[in-house]
Design a protein around this motif. Structure first.
Motif, PDB file in Angstrom:
ATOM      1  N   CYS A   1       0.854  -1.180   0.000  1.00  0.00           N
ATOM      2  CA  CYS A   1       0.000   0.000   0.000  1.00  0.00           C
ATOM      3  C   CYS A   1       0.894   1.235   0.000  1.00  0.00           C
TER       4      CYS A   1
ATOM      5  N   CYS B   1      -0.056   3.216   3.724  1.00  0.00           N
ATOM      6  CA  CYS B   1       0.222   2.657   5.040  1.00  0.00           C
ATOM      7  C   CYS B   1       1.044   1.381   4.854  1.00  0.00           C
TER       8      CYS B   1
ATOM      9  N   CYS C   1      -7.615   2.789   6.055  1.00  0.00           N
ATOM     10  CA  CYS C   1      -6.808   3.264   4.927  1.00  0.00           C
ATOM     11  C   CYS C   1      -7.672   3.244   3.669  1.00  0.00           C
TER      12      CYS C   1
HETATM   13 ZN   LIG Z   1      -3.174   1.168   3.248  1.00  0.00          ZN
END
Ligand SMILES: [Zn+2]
Length: 209
Positions: free
Chosen positions: A121, A124, A145
């Motif tokens: 990702c 995050c 997220c």
């Molecule tokens: Zn994320």
């Protein structure tokens, strides 16, 4: 039921939902399946005749010979009837001890397969996974997220392979046939480092989506 074309998918689905077990290439009905068959096996819901009638009705609707609204209304009534009948009959359902003992509602012996991680990702420390309608972050449930990648962009399906490339190399393969209003074009996709938005990458210049 179903057609030749849908059969393989149905078998996979039955296995995933724990209605059948496949051992050494032999297929066994699970306790869950036996309970379902015992409960509704004789009901109209499980009859090939009903499937045939639905197929016929849907064909008529597609040819403009039957009303979709009427079909939906009839279906609604039938579903209400089936649920009511099931509630009434539930008292008289009996299952063999063996079957009942080997079934615990809501529990599947089969663990959900871990979704394939397509890359890291960008927002995050989660991983990007295929969420069905789009690609999203595996941490969504824990940290909300919101990093996502669309699965369809200007008419083109963005494949898992291209998402992997996008996350690891920063850009996809050249994707041909994006269509916007009256033109179609080819481009790679890239991620903007700052706002994490997807952009088209043409041979010469970047263009915002
Ligand atoms: Zn994320």
């Amino acid at each position: 039921m179903g057609t030749e074309a849908t059969r393989a998918g149905i078998i996979t689905m039955l296995r995933d939902r724990a209605y059948i077990e496949v051992k050494k290439n032999l297929v066994y009905a699970t306790a869950k399946a036996k309970i379902l068959i015992g409960a509704i096996g004789k009901e109209i819901l499980a009859s090939p005749e009903m499937t045939a009638k639905w197929e016929q009705k849907l064909k008529e609707i597609s040819e403009g010979d039957a009303s979709p609204a009427q079909f939906m209304e009839q279906t609604k009534k039938m579903v209400q009837h089936i649920i009511l009948a099931a509630v009434n009959q539930a008292n008289s359902w009996t299952f063999s001890e063996e079957v009942a003992n080997s079934f615990s509602p809501g529990k599947s012996k089969f663990k959900k397969r871990n979704p394939t991680k397509l890359g890291a990702c960008k927002k995050c420390d989660g991983a990007i996974i295929d969420k069905g309608d789009f690609y999203g972050c595996s941490n969504y449930k824990s940290n909300h997220c919101n990093f996502t990648i669309s699965k369809k962009i200007l008419g083109k399906t963005i494949t898992q392979k291209n998402v992997k490339l996008l996350l690891s190399e920063g850009e996809t393969d050249l994707i041909e046939g994006f269509s916007s209003k009256d033109r179609t074009f080819n481009a790679r996709l890239t991620l903007d480092e700052k706002d994490h938005k997807i952009k088209f990458l043409f041979e010469q210049a970047n263009v915002n989506l």
